[in-house]
Design an enzyme around this catalytic site. Structure first.
Site, PDB file in Angstrom:
ATOM      1  N   LYS A  10       0.837  -1.197   0.000  1.00 19.26           N
ATOM      2  CA  LYS A  10       0.000   0.000   0.000  1.00 19.26           C
ATOM      3  C   LYS A  10       0.876   1.252   0.000  1.00 19.26           C
ATOM      4  CE  LYS A  10      -3.835  -2.084   2.574  1.00 19.26           C
ATOM      5  NZ  LYS A  10      -4.886  -1.928   1.553  1.00 19.26           N
ATOM      6  N   GLU A  60      -6.425  -9.417  -0.943  1.00 16.65           N
ATOM      7  CA  GLU A  60      -6.224 -10.631  -0.150  1.00 16.65           C
ATOM      8  C   GLU A  60      -7.453 -11.074   0.615  1.00 16.65           C
ATOM      9  OE1 GLU A  60      -6.772  -7.942   2.866  1.00 16.65           O
ATOM     10  OE2 GLU A  60      -5.577  -7.635   1.071  1.00 16.65           O
ATOM     11  N   ARG A  83     -10.540 -11.392  -0.222  1.00 17.33           N
ATOM     12  CA  ARG A  83     -11.376 -12.344  -0.950  1.00 17.33           C
ATOM     13  C   ARG A  83     -10.763 -13.749  -0.954  1.00 17.33           C
ATOM     14  NH1 ARG A  83     -11.039  -8.661  -6.189  1.00 17.33           N
ATOM     15  NH2 ARG A  83     -11.023  -7.181  -4.460  1.00 17.33           N
TER      16      ARG A  83
END
Length: 505
Positions: free
Chosen positions: A280, A352, A354
């Site tokens: 991120k 991640e 899901r």
């Protein structure tokens, strides 16, 4: 922890640090809400006029303190706004339970540090007791586990006495007990969400579930990294592969001897989400301890169902992992074999949630529940679509989606039904694996829902709640919503379990 009591005492006679009253705007007039008649009488019928002089408008979220006259036992009167009512509603009776909930929350926040407050807000039904009780207990919440207990830190309001709540009436007593159970479990979820990720690892979260299981008679099963590997849970293992804190899958089950239906709840529990190798950007990591909010909500809802003794079996599945970059982390381009046997090409390791949910959904489906609901802080796309206070609902059954939307509104949680457009599925096709974990960028929240749908057992009713917006509140507190973890969707899940127990859904 703040206590909730029902009192037969009058607003003028109960000894407390403050008495709380409601006010509302009716046309151009400020009116005092029912429940505060004795307080208004102590002001010779001029309470509204005094408040208007002090600038009160009755707006939602407004709080006005003033010294109490000698006729009252409490030294302070706190008037909280209930919002606007119809111009012909001169007694301010035309407001909903959510207005009461928010007003009670505002009052509890303002009165932090007080030992006892008398709430003389309008109570005309057990539902009002639930709303005011929940609002007060949620508004009094503060996360202070890592702060010194010094003079500069106010303690939460000690006791909330609800006036006019008929303590000898079974319905009112049950309403108070429900408010306490739901609010305390929401606050449990908030504590978990606010806990720093260096302490709330997947193993620590699993231990918290085991402790709650012992306390409330729940059956808890924890699969560690060895059991996950033996079982073939490639999604959960793939997400947790880069962390020194290995993943867990926790099953926490409440059963009732008279239950005729089973509801399975699945929660995303990423105890910290760095994005993995798809790291991120700066500014997006600081609040990622909240990425386990779905698992916290599921955990809290199962415990609440047990505390309320609901005649429904409720099984919670907590998919717990820490998503970190390292030499052992899953890379973009890797292929994971999921618990279902399906292979998934990982195009973005920051998608991640899901992956862990997919394994848990498949496992939950094996037990053939009547319905499955998963809860997750899943996509930034849902925040872009619905903002910070509303969660999205997707489902393979339109009627079920509508029912959850209506339930959420009933308990005061903002939600919106979202579609699962079939044309977006093609974007997840992979030339290497059965499918990819990414699809089209536009409609990303819907793409994530379509991915999850692939792992729900055939013939099982399923809904997906994307709580990415309301799960963590970064601005100033309002109503009963604190800064930090909110406990979003807990009330919706509990009411869904109640409706399922009653055979209404």
């Amino acid at each position: 922890m703040t206590a909730l009591t029902l009192s037969t005492a009058g607003a003028a006679t109960l000894r407390a640090d403050a008495v709380v009253v409601g006010v509302a705007k009716s046309g151009k007039t400020l009116v005092v809400a029912p429940g505060a008649e004795a307080v208004d009488q102590a002001f010779d019928g001029g309470l509204a006029a005094v408040l208007e002089t002090l600038g009160a408008t009755g707006a939602e979220g407004e709080a006005t303190k003033l010294p109490a006259p000698a006729a009252l036992k409490a030294p302070v009167v706190l008037a909280v706004g209930l919002g606007s009512v119809a111009e012909d509603d001169k007694d301010a009776s035309g407001f909903g339970t959510e207005a009461l909930r928010r007003a009670a929350g505002t009052a509890a926040r303002v009165l932090a540090g007080a030992k006892k407050a008398a709430f003389a807000l309008p109570i005309g039904s057990p539902e009002d007791v639930v709303a005011i009780g929940e609002g007060a207990l949620l508004g009094a919440y503060a996360y202070t586990a890592y702060q010194e207990d010094g003079e500069g830190r106010k303690k939460p309001l000690g006791e909330v006495a609800l006036l006019g709540a008929k303590p000898r009436d079974k319905a009112y007593k049950a309403a108070a007990e429900r408010a306490v159970a739901v609010a305390e479990e929401m606050n449990r979820a908030r504590d978990l969400i606010n806990q720093p990720p260096n302490d709330l690892t997947p193993a620590a979260f699993a231990a918290a579930a085991q402790a709650a299981g012992k306390e409330h008679g729940l059956k808890v099963q924890v699969l560690d990294e060895k059991a996950l590997a033996k079982g073939g849970f490639g999604g959960i293992l793939g997400v947790g592969a880069g962390s020194v804190n290995p993943p867990r899958l926790v099953k926490i089950a409440y059963t009732h001897p008279k239950a005729e239906r089973t509801l399975a709840l699945v929660g995303k529990g990423i105890t910290y989400d760095s994005g993995g190798i798809s790291l991120k950007p700066a500014g997006h990591n600081e609040t990622m301890k909240c990425d386990m909010s779905g698992a916290a909500a599921v955990f809290a809802a199962v415990v609440a169902a047990a505390r309320l003794g609901l005649a429904v079996n409720v099984t919670g599945w907590l998919a717990l992992a820490e998503n970190m970059p390292s030499g052992s982390a899953t890379r973009p381009g890797d292929v994971l074999r999921m618990y279902s046997g399906k292979t998934v090409e990982v195009l973005n390791t920051d998608a991640e949630g899901r992956l862990v949910l997919a394994d848990a959904l498949t496992r939950a489906s094996e037990e053939e529940p009547d319905a499955i609901v998963d809860v997750a802080t899943l996509t930034g796309a849902m925040v872009l679509a619905l903002g910070n206070r509303t969660f999205g609902i997707m489902s393979n059954d339109d009627a079920y989606r509508t029912a959850i939307h209506e339930i959420a509104g009933e308990v005061g949680e903002a939600s919106w039904p979202m579609p699962l457009p079939a044309d977006l599925r093609k974007g997840m096709d992979s030339t290497t694996a059965d499918m990819a974990n990414m699809g089209e960028r536009m409609g990303g929240g819907l793409v994530a829902g379509l991915f999850l749908k692939e792992f729900v057992g055939e013939g099982i009713t399923w809904a997906h709640l994307d709580i990415a917006g309301p799960a963590f509140h970064e601005s100033a507190p309002y109503g009963y919503i604190p800064k930090g973890g909110t406990g979003s969707s807990v009330r919706t899940l509990v009411r869904l379990a109640e409706r399922t127990a009653d055979g209404e859904i």
